[in-house]
Design an enzyme around this catalytic site. Sequence first.
Site, PDB file in Angstrom:
ATOM      1  CB  SER A   1     -17.590  -9.752   4.240  1.00 16.10           C
ATOM      2  OG  SER A   1     -18.413  -9.379   5.299  1.00 16.10           O
TER       3      SER A   1
ATOM      4  CG  ASP B   1     -22.310  -8.460   5.677  1.00 18.28           C
ATOM      5  OD1 ASP B   1     -23.198  -9.303   5.919  1.00 18.28           O
ATOM      6  OD2 ASP B   1     -21.116  -8.634   5.988  1.00 18.28           O
TER       7      ASP B   1
ATOM      8  CG  ASP C   1     -20.449 -12.662   4.334  1.00 17.01           C
ATOM      9  OD1 ASP C   1     -20.840 -11.595   4.837  1.00 17.01           O
ATOM     10  OD2 ASP C   1     -19.571 -13.377   4.851  1.00 17.01           O
TER      11      ASP C   1
ATOM     12  CG  ASP D   1     -20.603 -12.165   8.147  1.00 15.86           C
ATOM     13  OD1 ASP D   1     -20.931 -11.048   7.685  1.00 15.86           O
ATOM     14  OD2 ASP D   1     -19.410 -12.521   8.268  1.00 15.86           O
TER      15      ASP D   1
END
Length: 448
Positions: free
Chosen positions: A104, A242, A244, A246
Amino acid sequence: MGRLFGTDGVRGLANRDLTAPLAMDLSVAAARVLGASGAFAGHRPVAVVGRDPRASGEFLEAAVVAGLASAGVDVLRLGVLPTPAVAHLTHALDADLGVMLSASHNPAPDNGVKFFDRSGHKLPDELEDRIEALLGDGSWEPPTGAGVGRVRDAHGAVEQYVAHLLSSVPVSLDGLRVVVDCANGASADVAPEALRRAGAEVITIGAAPDGLNINAGVGSTHLDALRAAVREHGADAGLANDGDADRCLAVTAAGEEVDGDQIMAILALELRESGRLANGTVVATVMSNLGFKLAMREAGLTVVETAVGDRYVLEAMKAGGHNFGGEQSGHVIMLDHATTGDGVLTGLHLLAAMARRGRPLDELAKVMTRLPQVLVNVKGVDKARAKTSPELAAAVAEAEAELGETGRVLIRPSGTEPMVRVMVEAARADDAQRLAERLADVVRTHLG
C-alpha cells in the site's frame, strides 16, 4: 509470536519478514483451507494474482504462483494492477481466490500478501487464522501429473477494470482539467486512462514506476508535488492515490487538501440526492473529524462509527446493509461498485460531483468544516493500561467536560507499538493543542 495477519493481510520487509518461502507457504495454506471449506467443490479451482510495481513483487509473485499451482490451483497472472482491480476481477473472472501483493502506502522495501474470496472481499479472520495454523504443516499430499495447477497470463485485465470504472460514472468529465498523482504505483496506467476516457484533460505525475520509487515523495502521503503541479497547470483539481490505489485524497485548484472525510461528505450528499444512499447512513471510523459527523447530522444523515481500519468499515457496512463508508485517510468504499476502497473510482466520482453541480472543489468541500485536530503519540508506555487507568480516565473526563459538544477526546493504544495515541479536537487549535499535551503528560506519568 503475535498473529501473522494484520488488518490488511501479511505485511513486512520483503526478503526479511516476508520471504519467498513464506509467500509460497501462505499460498499453499490458503488453497488447502479454502479447499477444505468447500470453496472448490465440484470444479478445478482458479486464482488470480496481481501486484503493485515494487521490485520485490516480482519474486513474491513467482512464489505465490508456485505455491498455488503446487496445490492444484490454476493461476491467472494479472500483472501490475490496483488492489481494488484484483478484488473486482476475482469476482468478474469467476475465480475462487484473489491474491494481491502490495504494501500500500509503505516504502518500496516493504511488501505484503492479501487474499480475497470469490466475491472479491477480504477473507474473514477465521479463515486467516486457519491459514496461519497450517503454515509449515507437511501433513498433506501434493497433487501430481494432471492434478497440478496451470499458469497463464490474463489478457485484457486493465481494459476490463477500466470499463467497469467508467460504467459507474454518472456524467461526463468534459471540461475538467485534473492532475493525477499515481504514487509511482499500481494506478500509473489505469488512473490516467480512466480519467481521459471519462472526458477529463489529464496531467500525470508519479506515473513512472521503476520498482523502487513507489510512494517516494509522491502519492496520497506526500501531497506537496501534487499541490505544485495543480497550481503550475491551472488545474481544477488534483487527485492522489497511494501505492496500490485503494486510497484517494484531493487538492483544490488553490492546492488546499481535501481529505477523506471531506470526500465522503461530498459523495454522501451526491448519493443521498440521487436516492442511492442506503439507509441514509455513512460508515466511518472513530478517527473521522467531528466536523464530518456534525455535517452529516445537519444533513439528516446517520454516521455509524467503527474501529480504525477499512476492513472494520466494510464489516459494519455489510452487517447493517449500508453501501457507503470510508476513512479520513482516503479509503472510500462505494459498495455498489467495489468491494474495497478504490482510489481511482473515488476520484472519478468526486470529479463527477464537480461536473454535475458545476461548482469548484473548494466550494463542495465547504459542506463540512474540519475542526482542529491534534494527535500526540506517546511512546514507551504500557498501552495495555490505557483503558484501565483511573487517573487517565479522570483526566479524559475533565477534558471532555471542558470541550462540551464543541470537541472530543480519543485515547487509542497502538495496535503494533508500545505507544498510546492521544487525539483531541476542539473549535480552537490552541485548545486542542493544550488539552492534547495535558493528556499526553498524564499518559507518560501514569502509564510509563
